[in-house]
Write a protein that holds these residues in place. Sequence first.
Motif, PDB file in Angstrom:
ATOM      1  N   UNK A   1       0.827  -1.210   0.000  1.00 16.54           N
ATOM      2  CA  UNK A   1       0.000   0.000   0.000  1.00 16.54           C
ATOM      3  C   UNK A   1       0.862   1.261   0.000  1.00 16.54           C
ATOM      4  N   UNK A   2       1.995   1.232   0.689  1.00 18.36           N
ATOM      5  CA  UNK A   2       2.889   2.394   0.689  1.00 18.36           C
ATOM      6  C   UNK A   2       3.478   2.633  -0.691  1.00 18.36           C
ATOM      7  N   UNK A   3       3.834   1.559  -1.383  1.00 12.82           N
ATOM      8  CA  UNK A   3       4.393   1.698  -2.739  1.00 12.82           C
ATOM      9  C   UNK A   3       3.349   2.215  -3.723  1.00 12.82           C
ATOM     10  N   UNK A   4       2.138   1.661  -3.645  1.00 14.97           N
ATOM     11  CA  UNK A   4       1.070   2.113  -4.540  1.00 14.97           C
ATOM     12  C   UNK A   4       0.728   3.571  -4.261  1.00 14.97           C
ATOM     13  N   UNK A   5       0.642   3.940  -2.995  1.00 17.65           N
ATOM     14  CA  UNK A   5       0.335   5.328  -2.626  1.00 17.65           C
ATOM     15  C   UNK A   5       1.435   6.271  -3.095  1.00 17.65           C
ATOM     16  N   UNK A   6       2.684   5.856  -2.984  1.00 17.59           N
ATOM     17  CA  UNK A   6       3.797   6.691  -3.443  1.00 17.59           C
ATOM     18  C   UNK A   6       3.717   6.916  -4.954  1.00 17.59           C
TER      19      UNK A   6
ATOM     20  N   UNK B   1       0.921   6.812  -6.774  1.00 17.45           N
ATOM     21  CA  UNK B   1      -0.242   7.668  -7.023  1.00 17.45           C
ATOM     22  C   UNK B   1       0.050   9.132  -6.721  1.00 17.45           C
ATOM     23  N   UNK B   2       0.757   9.392  -5.621  1.00 18.63           N
ATOM     24  CA  UNK B   2       0.972  10.775  -5.199  1.00 18.63           C
ATOM     25  C   UNK B   2       2.220  11.392  -5.811  1.00 18.63           C
ATOM     26  N   UNK B   3       3.149  10.553  -6.242  1.00 16.96           N
ATOM     27  CA  UNK B   3       4.406  11.071  -6.749  1.00 16.96           C
ATOM     28  C   UNK B   3       5.328  11.526  -5.634  1.00 16.96           C
ATOM     29  N   UNK B   4       4.994  11.198  -4.398  1.00 13.97           N
ATOM     30  CA  UNK B   4       5.797  11.567  -3.233  1.00 13.97           C
ATOM     31  C   UNK B   4       6.184  10.311  -2.471  1.00 13.97           C
ATOM     32  N   UNK B   5       7.384  10.357  -1.889  1.00  8.32           N
ATOM     33  CA  UNK B   5       7.800   9.238  -1.060  1.00  8.32           C
ATOM     34  C   UNK B   5       8.334   9.775   0.255  1.00  8.32           C
ATOM     35  N   UNK B   6       7.692   9.522   1.348  1.00  8.70           N
ATOM     36  CA  UNK B   6       6.466   8.738   1.494  1.00  8.70           C
ATOM     37  C   UNK B   6       5.235   9.553   1.085  1.00  8.70           C
ATOM     38  N   UNK B   7       4.215   8.835   0.718  1.00  8.67           N
ATOM     39  CA  UNK B   7       2.954   9.468   0.342  1.00  8.67           C
ATOM     40  C   UNK B   7       2.270  10.026   1.590  1.00  8.67           C
ATOM     41  N   UNK B   8       1.368  10.977   1.407  1.00  7.17           N
ATOM     42  CA  UNK B   8       0.624  11.492   2.563  1.00  7.17           C
ATOM     43  C   UNK B   8      -0.102  10.362   3.296  1.00  7.17           C
ATOM     44  N   UNK B   9      -0.169  10.495   4.606  1.00  9.14           N
ATOM     45  CA  UNK B   9      -0.744   9.441   5.452  1.00  9.14           C
ATOM     46  C   UNK B   9      -2.170   9.086   5.052  1.00  9.14           C
ATOM     47  N   UNK B  10      -2.984  10.083   4.771  1.00  6.03           N
ATOM     48  CA  UNK B  10      -4.386   9.826   4.406  1.00  6.03           C
ATOM     49  C   UNK B  10      -4.468   8.968   3.145  1.00  6.03           C
ATOM     50  N   UNK B  11      -3.604   9.232   2.177  1.00 10.29           N
ATOM     51  CA  UNK B  11      -3.608   8.443   0.949  1.00 10.29           C
ATOM     52  C   UNK B  11      -3.131   7.023   1.225  1.00 10.29           C
ATOM     53  N   UNK B  12      -2.087   6.876   2.043  1.00 12.54           N
ATOM     54  CA  UNK B  12      -1.606   5.528   2.385  1.00 12.54           C
ATOM     55  C   UNK B  12      -2.699   4.714   3.051  1.00 12.54           C
ATOM     56  N   UNK B  13      -3.448   5.337   3.953  1.00 11.06           N
ATOM     57  CA  UNK B  13      -4.544   4.631   4.633  1.00 11.06           C
ATOM     58  C   UNK B  13      -5.652   4.264   3.662  1.00 11.06           C
ATOM     59  N   UNK B  14      -5.967   5.182   2.753  1.00 15.17           N
ATOM     60  CA  UNK B  14      -7.006   4.923   1.757  1.00 15.17           C
ATOM     61  C   UNK B  14      -6.615   3.746   0.861  1.00 15.17           C
ATOM     62  N   UNK B  15      -5.376   3.745   0.409  1.00 18.28           N
ATOM     63  CA  UNK B  15      -4.900   2.653  -0.452  1.00 18.28           C
ATOM     64  C   UNK B  15      -4.895   1.343   0.321  1.00 18.28           C
ATOM     65  N   UNK B  16      -4.421   1.376   1.566  1.00 12.84           N
ATOM     66  CA  UNK B  16      -4.385   0.175   2.412  1.00 12.84           C
ATOM     67  C   UNK B  16      -5.777  -0.433   2.538  1.00 12.84           C
ATOM     68  N   UNK B  17      -6.758   0.406   2.879  1.00 19.72           N
ATOM     69  CA  UNK B  17      -8.130  -0.091   3.061  1.00 19.72           C
ATOM     70  C   UNK B  17      -8.724  -0.611   1.763  1.00 19.72           C
TER      71      UNK B  17
END
Length: 180
Positions: A41-46, A48-64
């Motif tokens: 989920x962290x890799x997918x969120x990164x 999607x956002x183009x940032x590493x690490x991705x914003x926490x809200x996005x990481x949680x959304x992707x995880x869920x």
Amino acid sequence: MFQRSALPEVEVYHVLSNARRREALAELWTQPEALSLRELSERVAATESGQSPAPRALRESVYNALHQTHLPKMDELGLVEYDPDRKLVRVCAQAGHLGRYMDVTTRAGVTWGEYYRALGVVGLFATVASLASVPGFSAVDPLVPATAFLVFFAVSTAYQLVAARLGARGRLARLRARLF
């Protein structure tokens, strides 16, 4: 030689219609071993956002989304093995067939189609320039660039087929580690 996917095309297009599922598969193809849901989920969120690490809200959304929807769906179709209790996911061999529906990117960051087009254009230019006696190319027999680029095509195609047959990047990385 050519294997047909056991997955109906309707299901293939349904799976690949979602960007998160495509990105999850692409990430899993790079891993020879199981990956934790959190890492995936962290890799997918990164991505999607183009940032590493991705914003926490996005990481949680992707995880869920991966945990509740995408991974169970792909597990049901036999594309991944997902253990929801241990939160581990591994790509299955059958998922390799989906690569033909996706733009597969080389290590240089271009798709294989772009690579082959560029190789063909450069090869054609070099051969025609040699035939037309363009300065710098006139010293070379036209058969030399034509043959060289045909060899490049053959080697590239062999590499691409072997990589696909070995299960893309994960198994090829293990083979390379054993050899070198």
